[in-house]
Enzyme design. Structure first.
Site, short mmCIF file in Angstrom:
data_model
loop_
_atom_site.label_atom_id
_atom_site.label_comp_id
_atom_site.label_asym_id
_atom_site.label_seq_id
_atom_site.Cartn_x
_atom_site.Cartn_y
_atom_site.Cartn_z
N ARG A 92 0.85 -1.18 0.00
CA ARG A 92 0.00 0.00 0.00
C ARG A 92 0.89 1.23 0.00
O ARG A 92 1.91 1.26 0.71
CB ARG A 92 -0.86 0.04 1.28
N GLU B 267 -1.19 8.10 -4.85
CA GLU B 267 -1.82 7.40 -5.96
C GLU B 267 -3.14 8.10 -6.30
O GLU B 267 -3.85 8.51 -5.38
CB GLU B 267 -2.09 5.96 -5.51
N HIS C 206 0.34 0.02 -9.93
CA HIS C 206 -0.53 -0.80 -9.07
C HIS C 206 -1.12 -1.97 -9.87
O HIS C 206 -2.35 -2.13 -9.96
CB HIS C 206 -1.64 0.06 -8.44
#
Ligand code: NAD
Length: 318
Positions: free
Chosen positions: A245, A274, A292
């Protein structure tokens, strides 16, 4: 019985659901139309990935809904507790992408130890005579075999990473807040396998001994897992990969550690900001980047589809 797969589903998932007698609709319904569509078409199951939100308003508006399914892990886009209060089953497929994420970690590690991120960008154009110079610049690569991989977070993905690392001949050390040990099954193409027991170690020991560190923890409430203090405790020239993450690594302090040479390279699949990583991250010659895509393989998507189909069939069988 009708199933709306609003963010798509693999062909294998559709086939498994149709074989079990369900009708699968893959029309993409706009977020604001989802509730109307469910009611108008008597949909009993909605399947989503991360795009479609299934919040309280949709749950309230659709009393006929029986299952909300998330292909993948994170359920931030679903009001899970509220749905369960309303006796709607909420399911996901947490293990289906572990091997895919693990392989992406090694893509970043191999990229880091052989400078692929930088050499790809610097290959000579026509007329450029510096080929020998480039060969020299990238001549000091190292092998992964024989090196020590430190895995922080020894859950599903961390263990899958361990399996690949052991297969490559790496030494594996792991740290986890809650997991004390795990048996890792390293399986080979010919059906043979070996089991390796790994006992987790304190983070400080992992920091001292790891040549590379890979993070597989959830988002943390209590700040960064890796920041300046932790970088200072690492071996010089360590490589770091984060496919967990954004927000578990302090990116500003990572850049300082890369610039000082403390950290030799980083591979990032997830970012603090992000979906638009900081320019310093995007432009850095020692950082390899992916958007990702840890879970984004055809095999993982197939497993997600068939796992959802299995769970739906067993929940709705009469
Ligand atoms: P998991 O729950 O199976 O394992 C996570 C482990 O981390 C647990 O064992 C937990 O005890 C441990 N942990 C939590 N905080 C810790 C800390 N501060 N220090 C050490 N250990 C800690 O989860 P998983 O399925 O292995 O997923 C791991 C991460 O990967 C999650 O953040 C998930 O969102 C992410 N993920 C990313 C992608 C991608 O596309 N890059 C895909 C799937 C999952």
């Amino acid at each position: 019985m009708k199933i709306l797969a609003n963010d798509g589903i693999s062909k294998s998932g559709i086939i498994a659901l149709e074989d079990a007698g369900f009708e699968v609709i893959t029309t993409k319904v706009a977020q604001e139309q989802v509730a109307n569509y469910i009611n108008a078409n008597d949909v009993k199951v909605i399947l989503v990935r991360s795009a479609t939100k299934v919040c309280k308003d949709i749950i309230d508006a659709c009393p006929g809904l029986k299952i909300i399914g998330r292909g993948g892990v994170g359920m931030d886009n679903i009001d899970v507790e509220y749905a369960r209060e309303k006796s709607i089953h909420v399911i996901n497929t947490p293990a289906s992408s572990s091997d895919s994420v693990a392989e992406l970690v090694f893509a970043h590690l191999f990229t880091g130890v052989r400078f692929l991120y930088d050499s790809n960008r610097n290959m000579p154009l026509e007329g450029d005579t510096n080929f020998e110079g480039l060969k020299k610049a990238y001549a000091n690569g190292i092998e992964l075999r024989g090196k020590t991989l430190g895995i922080i977070g020894f859950g599903r993905i961390g263990r899958s990473v361990a399996r690949v690392a052991l297969g490559l001949g790496m030494k594996v050390i792991a740290a986890d807040k809650f997991v004390g040990s795990a048996e890792i099954k390293v399986d080979f193409y010919n059906g043979q396998f070996i089991n390796v027991d790994i006992v987790t170690e304190p983070l400080e020991d992992l920091f001292k001994h790891a040549d590379f560190i890979t993070l597989h923890v959830p988002a943390q409430d209590g700040g960064y897992v890796l920041g300046k203090e932790q970088f200072d405790a690492l071996k010089d020239g360590v490589g770091i990969v984060n496919a967990s993450r954004g927000g578990v690594i302090n990116e500003v302090e990572l850049i300082d550690a890369l610039d000082s040479g403390k950290v030799a390279f980083a591979g990032l699949d997830v970012f603090e900001t992000e979906p638009t990583p900081a320019v310093q991250i995007l432009m850095h010659p020692k950082i390899s980047l992916t958007p990702h895509i840890g879970a984004a393989t055809l095999e993982a998507q197939d497993r997600i589809g068939t796992e959802l189909a299995d769970q739906i069939s067993s929940l709705l069988k009469t």
